[in-house]
Design an enzyme around this catalytic site. Sequence first.
Site, PDB file in Angstrom:
ATOM      1  N   HIS A 200       0.964  -1.115  -0.003  1.00 16.55           N
ATOM      2  CA  HIS A 200       0.115  -0.127  -0.014  1.00 16.55           C
ATOM      3  C   HIS A 200       0.929   1.218   0.051  1.00 16.55           C
ATOM      4  CE1 HIS A 200      -3.772  -2.410   1.167  1.00 16.55           C
ATOM      5  NE2 HIS A 200      -2.861  -3.198   1.205  1.00 16.55           N
TER       6      HIS A 200
ATOM      7  N   TYR B 141       4.252  -5.149   9.676  1.00 16.38           N
ATOM      8  CA  TYR B 141       4.148  -3.665   9.707  1.00 16.38           C
ATOM      9  C   TYR B 141       5.374  -2.865  10.357  1.00 16.38           C
ATOM     10  CZ  TYR B 141      -0.895  -4.224   8.151  1.00 16.38           C
ATOM     11  OH  TYR B 141      -2.066  -4.183   7.446  1.00 16.38           O
TER      12      TYR B 141
END
Lengths: 353, 180
Positions: A65, A333
């Site tokens: 993303h 992440y």
Amino acid sequence: MTDSNRTGFGNTAARLLTIGGLISAVASAFAWTAGWLDPTRLTPQRLIDQVEHNIGVHAGYRRAHAKGMCVTGYFEGNGQASAYSRASVFTAERIPVLGRFATANGNPHSTDDSVPVRSLALRFDLPDGQQWRTAMNAIAVAPFATPQTFYDQAVASRPDPATGKPDPAVMQAFFDAHPDTLPFRTWIKSFTPSSSWANGTYNGLDAFRLLNAQGNSQAVRWSMVSELPYAPLADTDKTDPDFLHRDLQRRLNQGELRFHLILTLAAASDPTNNATLAWPAERQQIDAGTLVLQQAISQDEGACRDVNYDPTILPDGIATSDDPLLGARSAVYSESFNRRTFENASASTSTRP
Amino acid sequence: MKSPATHYFHPLARSLHWSMAVLIIAMLFIGVGMVASVSPHHAWLVALHKPLGIALLGLAMLRLIVRLTHSTPPLPTDLPGWQKLAAKLSHYLLYVLMFAQPLVGWAMLSAGGYPIMLGSSLQLPPLLAQNIQSYALLRPTHTWLAYLFFATILVHAAAGLFHGLIRRDGVFTSMTGSRH
């Protein structure tokens, strides 16, 4: 034999070996725990290495993303979820929100129509200093149930050097071996992305638990649903490679964008450990409050750039479930955040005169 | 009876030494394990790491006070000079690391913009403002300090066992409290 002067040479050697053996055993256990002894163990580092192998390293950007836009605004709860969760985010109070719209492409220089999947990540800054971070996607179910499937998919979709594309036979073998990819593949066949970030529905996908003041736990999934009606993406929208960005900026120049936080409460029989399986449509839903977005800022300038939207950062009153994707997302992440912040810091040092 | 004080560490110092030894080694294993894990254990390991780190910072403060206010048994007079120096320097290093590692961890989370939660609602204030330049420096520092800490503990343990099993000069028993 209590006097060391009378300890024989062989005895001393045996004692030295004992010491060496003990220290080596502890050091080996440490190396094993760190994942250094088993190159096949799935770690956040290996998972991101594989992603980087497939799409290249885009220094300073998120590993997934990568292309998106910062948004700011506020969330206002309405108290309707307070019976289920003691989190202050659900009371009727305005809470600042720092968000980010993105496309699910790891290449920050891709065109906005390059992938059908888009995302909305949010950070709610609660008045007591606690935070709620959530990263949602405009898809109905998760594409995989476990981090292993995600990794195997990354391996299977390695570009074939001859064609520059994944080998279809390898992909088919991967799909056959991973039935947890089936619900998503079935769903996306009939999916047309919306014409804008502003008129999408973003789903948290993973299950969480709401904890109320009495300590009762209720399994939940959540969505951010736009007040604007869905409109399908048209071919004319795609002429601009940054059409999502320009559209969002234009809409926010004209006025606020409003979304509703919809909580879906699970029944006892609903799976919380498999985000690829939808819960029945008749499950009770609560409109817990309104998200109002007021401003868009480019991700190079905006504060969202430096936020890791780790979905396990939760305020008191919301907790993780047994969904195996949650721990994996948190770990991966973090690794992505560590790499890109390090690259950003190195780049700004080296370009300094 | 003055003599036991010169042969043994104070009982409070001994209990701090052994309880912190267990906790610090556990923390180092939790730390390297959690960053290398995508399993469901990841979340609870992280949730354990933070409050345990702050607890160890508190214990380190207590330990420093005990160390500064109580006499310690001298090293054997026949110990070679370089070993005395190594003992002294490695103990300084261990004390520095006992403070530095939790403080760097706390500062690192602050610089990364993370809320510093010790439980579901207990929260610490940030040590510094969010700054990813600082985060990019502090995050790898936390890892390398952990490796240095672990290596120093291994050397310390090997030296302790050398005193206890080979030299048998009372240095090891000064911390265990046993009389051979």
